[in-house]
Design a protein around this motif. Sequence first.
Motif, PDB file in Angstrom:
ATOM      1  N   GLY A   1     -19.708  -1.428   1.370  1.00  0.00           N
ATOM      2  CA  GLY A   1     -19.728  -0.215   2.245  1.00  0.00           C
ATOM      3  C   GLY A   1     -18.539   0.461   2.568  1.00  0.00           C
ATOM      4  N   TRP A   2     -17.627  -0.271   2.493  1.00  0.00           N
ATOM      5  CA  TRP A   2     -16.169   0.104   2.799  1.00  0.00           C
ATOM      6  C   TRP A   2     -15.183   0.218   1.644  1.00  0.00           C
ATOM      7  CZ3 TRP A   2     -14.384  -3.118   7.731  1.00  0.00           C
ATOM      8  CH2 TRP A   2     -15.122  -2.580   8.966  1.00  0.00           C
ATOM      9  N   ASP A   3     -14.628   1.124   1.533  1.00  0.00           N
ATOM     10  CA  ASP A   3     -13.305   1.380   0.488  1.00  0.00           C
ATOM     11  C   ASP A   3     -12.087   0.884   1.205  1.00  0.00           C
ATOM     12  OD1 ASP A   3     -12.251   3.497   2.454  1.00  0.00           O
ATOM     13  OD2 ASP A   3     -13.055   5.146   0.914  1.00  0.00           O
ATOM     14  N   VAL A   4     -11.063   0.820   0.271  1.00  0.00           N
ATOM     15  CA  VAL A   4     -10.044   0.096   0.769  1.00  0.00           C
ATOM     16  C   VAL A   4      -9.126   1.055   1.957  1.00  0.00           C
ATOM     17  CG1 VAL A   4      -9.364  -1.031  -1.458  1.00  0.00           C
ATOM     18  CG2 VAL A   4      -8.419   1.389  -0.932  1.00  0.00           C
ATOM     19  N   HIS A   5      -9.460   2.339   2.284  1.00  0.00           N
ATOM     20  CA  HIS A   5      -9.067   3.052   3.364  1.00  0.00           C
ATOM     21  C   HIS A   5      -9.541   2.555   4.750  1.00  0.00           C
ATOM     22  CE1 HIS A   5      -7.470   7.215   4.507  1.00  0.00           C
ATOM     23  NE2 HIS A   5      -6.850   6.201   5.256  1.00  0.00           N
ATOM     24  N   ASP A   6     -10.855   2.411   4.270  1.00  0.00           N
ATOM     25  CA  ASP A   6     -11.844   1.718   5.691  1.00  0.00           C
ATOM     26  C   ASP A   6     -11.306   0.758   6.227  1.00  0.00           C
ATOM     27  OD1 ASP A   6     -13.501   4.155   5.504  1.00  0.00           O
ATOM     28  OD2 ASP A   6     -14.558   3.016   3.877  1.00  0.00           O
ATOM     29  N   VAL A   7     -10.976  -0.411   5.154  1.00  0.00           N
ATOM     30  CA  VAL A   7     -10.574  -1.473   5.717  1.00  0.00           C
ATOM     31  C   VAL A   7      -9.281  -1.628   6.238  1.00  0.00           C
ATOM     32  CG1 VAL A   7     -10.121  -3.880   4.644  1.00  0.00           C
ATOM     33  CG2 VAL A   7     -12.023  -2.884   3.706  1.00  0.00           C
ATOM     34  N   LEU A   8      -8.246  -0.736   5.725  1.00  0.00           N
ATOM     35  CA  LEU A   8      -7.027  -0.649   6.510  1.00  0.00           C
ATOM     36  C   LEU A   8      -7.028  -0.064   7.750  1.00  0.00           C
ATOM     37  CD1 LEU A   8      -3.989  -0.569   6.380  1.00  0.00           C
ATOM     38  CD2 LEU A   8      -3.815   1.673   5.701  1.00  0.00           C
ATOM     39  N   ALA A   9      -8.215   0.814   7.961  1.00  0.00           N
ATOM     40  CA  ALA A   9      -8.335   1.436   9.373  1.00  0.00           C
ATOM     41  C   ALA A   9      -8.949   0.341  10.176  1.00  0.00           C
ATOM     42  CB  ALA A   9      -9.468   2.605   9.234  1.00  0.00           C
TER      43      ALA A   9
ATOM     44  N   LEU B   1       0.524  -1.391  -0.058  1.00  0.00           N
ATOM     45  CA  LEU B   1      -0.072  -0.034   0.230  1.00  0.00           C
ATOM     46  C   LEU B   1       0.791   1.078  -0.026  1.00  0.00           C
ATOM     47  CD1 LEU B   1      -3.112  -0.961   2.581  1.00  0.00           C
ATOM     48  CD2 LEU B   1      -2.865  -0.912   0.068  1.00  0.00           C
ATOM     49  N   GLU B   2       1.983   1.065   0.512  1.00  0.00           N
ATOM     50  CA  GLU B   2       3.021   2.434   0.475  1.00  0.00           C
ATOM     51  C   GLU B   2       2.955   3.195  -1.046  1.00  0.00           C
ATOM     52  OE1 GLU B   2       6.334   1.776   3.915  1.00  0.00           O
ATOM     53  OE2 GLU B   2       6.539   0.652   2.069  1.00  0.00           O
ATOM     54  N   PRO B   3       2.909   2.448  -1.915  1.00  0.00           N
ATOM     55  CA  PRO B   3       3.060   3.197  -3.408  1.00  0.00           C
ATOM     56  C   PRO B   3       1.663   3.538  -4.016  1.00  0.00           C
ATOM     57  CG  PRO B   3       3.488   0.917  -3.812  1.00  0.00           C
ATOM     58  CD  PRO B   3       3.325   0.939  -2.201  1.00  0.00           C
ATOM     59  N   LEU B   4       0.635   3.017  -3.278  1.00  0.00           N
ATOM     60  CA  LEU B   4      -0.752   3.635  -3.820  1.00  0.00           C
ATOM     61  C   LEU B   4      -0.984   4.834  -3.983  1.00  0.00           C
ATOM     62  CD1 LEU B   4      -3.310   1.413  -4.622  1.00  0.00           C
ATOM     63  CD2 LEU B   4      -4.067   2.260  -2.315  1.00  0.00           C
ATOM     64  N   PRO B   5      -1.541   5.274  -5.292  1.00  0.00           N
ATOM     65  CA  PRO B   5      -1.621   6.508  -5.769  1.00  0.00           C
ATOM     66  C   PRO B   5      -3.076   7.083  -4.681  1.00  0.00           C
ATOM     67  CG  PRO B   5      -1.208   5.435  -7.654  1.00  0.00           C
ATOM     68  CD  PRO B   5      -1.611   4.373  -6.529  1.00  0.00           C
ATOM     69  N   ALA B   6      -3.072   8.396  -4.558  1.00  0.00           N
ATOM     70  CA  ALA B   6      -3.810   8.875  -3.651  1.00  0.00           C
ATOM     71  C   ALA B   6      -5.307   8.400  -4.006  1.00  0.00           C
ATOM     72  CB  ALA B   6      -3.934  10.308  -3.447  1.00  0.00           C
ATOM     73  N   ALA B   7      -5.760   8.430  -5.297  1.00  0.00           N
ATOM     74  CA  ALA B   7      -7.019   8.523  -5.835  1.00  0.00           C
ATOM     75  C   ALA B   7      -7.493   6.990  -5.690  1.00  0.00           C
ATOM     76  CB  ALA B   7      -7.070   8.766  -7.445  1.00  0.00           C
ATOM     77  N   HIS B   8      -6.721   5.977  -5.480  1.00  0.00           N
ATOM     78  CA  HIS B   8      -7.176   4.756  -5.388  1.00  0.00           C
ATOM     79  C   HIS B   8      -7.533   4.351  -4.111  1.00  0.00           C
ATOM     80  CE1 HIS B   8      -4.699   3.291  -9.423  1.00  0.00           C
ATOM     81  NE2 HIS B   8      -5.256   4.264  -9.396  1.00  0.00           N
ATOM     82  N   TRP B   9      -7.118   5.139  -2.872  1.00  0.00           N
ATOM     83  CA  TRP B   9      -7.574   4.890  -1.581  1.00  0.00           C
ATOM     84  C   TRP B   9      -9.216   4.527  -1.672  1.00  0.00           C
ATOM     85  CZ3 TRP B   9      -4.817   2.959   2.335  1.00  0.00           C
ATOM     86  CH2 TRP B   9      -3.217   2.899   1.964  1.00  0.00           C
ATOM     87  N   GLN B  10     -10.064   5.375  -2.434  1.00  0.00           N
ATOM     88  CA  GLN B  10     -11.243   5.333  -2.242  1.00  0.00           C
ATOM     89  C   GLN B  10     -12.071   4.379  -3.203  1.00  0.00           C
ATOM     90  OE1 GLN B  10     -12.404   9.315  -3.634  1.00  0.00           O
ATOM     91  NE2 GLN B  10     -12.117  10.244  -1.419  1.00  0.00           N
ATOM     92  N   THR B  11     -11.242   3.229  -3.622  1.00  0.00           N
ATOM     93  CA  THR B  11     -11.469   2.061  -4.492  1.00  0.00           C
ATOM     94  C   THR B  11     -12.491   1.288  -3.463  1.00  0.00           C
ATOM     95  OG1 THR B  11      -9.642   2.198  -5.846  1.00  0.00           O
ATOM     96  CG2 THR B  11     -11.169   0.109  -5.591  1.00  0.00           C
ATOM     97  N   PRO B  12     -13.563   0.893  -4.034  1.00  0.00           N
ATOM     98  CA  PRO B  12     -14.623  -0.187  -3.051  1.00  0.00           C
ATOM     99  C   PRO B  12     -13.719  -1.101  -2.850  1.00  0.00           C
ATOM    100  CG  PRO B  12     -15.787   0.956  -4.868  1.00  0.00           C
ATOM    101  CD  PRO B  12     -14.484   1.228  -5.115  1.00  0.00           C
ATOM    102  N   SER B  13     -13.892  -1.509  -1.517  1.00  0.00           N
ATOM    103  CA  SER B  13     -13.311  -3.009  -1.227  1.00  0.00           C
ATOM    104  C   SER B  13     -14.232  -4.040  -1.484  1.00  0.00           C
ATOM    105  CB  SER B  13     -12.933  -2.783   0.335  1.00  0.00           C
ATOM    106  OG  SER B  13     -13.922  -3.098   1.072  1.00  0.00           O
ATOM    107  N   VAL B  14     -13.936  -5.131  -1.119  1.00  0.00           N
ATOM    108  CA  VAL B  14     -14.653  -6.530  -0.863  1.00  0.00           C
ATOM    109  C   VAL B  14     -15.801  -6.289  -0.001  1.00  0.00           C
ATOM    110  CG1 VAL B  14     -14.801  -9.084  -1.170  1.00  0.00           C
ATOM    111  CG2 VAL B  14     -12.949  -7.889  -2.627  1.00  0.00           C
ATOM    112  N   CYS B  15     -15.542  -5.474   1.190  1.00  0.00           N
ATOM    113  CA  CYS B  15     -16.381  -5.446   2.091  1.00  0.00           C
ATOM    114  C   CYS B  15     -17.379  -4.383   1.727  1.00  0.00           C
ATOM    115  CB  CYS B  15     -15.819  -4.997   3.506  1.00  0.00           C
ATOM    116  SG  CYS B  15     -14.549  -6.206   4.349  1.00  0.00           S
TER     117      CYS B  15
END
Length: 220
Positions: free
Chosen positions: A45-53, A29-43
């Motif tokens: 209602g959660w995006d990938v940033h939510d799952v990391l949190a 995740l360190e090189p992940l571009p800023a825009a990609h953090w809002q990508t919907p995760s498999v969970c």
Amino acid sequence: MLFNSGMASSFSTVWPVVHHERRALLQDLEPLPAAHWQTPSVCPGWDVHDVLAHVIDSAKTTRLSFIRRLVASRMDFDRDNAVGVEREKTREPAQTLNGLRAVLSRTSGPPASLATRLVEAFVHGEDIRRPLGIRREYPPVHVATALKYQLRTTTKMGGGKEIAQGWRLIATDTAFDHGDGPAVEGPAIALLLAVSGRPVRDDELSGPGAPVFLQQLGIQ
């Protein structure tokens, strides 16, 4: 806290794997571009940033804090998870990654089997990676440990006992064979995701029971 030899063995086996998976997730995740953090995760209602949190929040949870939080959330696991995500998610993903760095070596967790730490590491790792197109090879033998736990646990408690009922699940990458019924074969990680209520690709599972099993999961 006292451990018997079996518990000590599990402790010494599980935590190195969990710590390794946390470091691997950080590296991905360190090189992940800023825009990609809002990508919907498999969970849902959660995006990938939510799952990391959530991963960070789960790593910081202790037995005592789990009980206090559950009381505060009126025994609502979803509400408690939402509060935890809100607490650990920062405005800048880089800061949230710092939160992950801070818990890389923690060995705390809720009052549950240590196998739940493996379930969290593998399933949430894929919750994040799959929608981002990031591939990872997980250690099949440890994935099988997580899978065994999920198959003993009801869906009400976050497991997959009911999902697997009536099927014979066979891992193709490690020694794992569970249940009776039409055979469903595939990598341990795909079986783990499936019984954890996650979608898998239709080419990940095979065997006589695969088409109907995938249909049951809503994939076909």
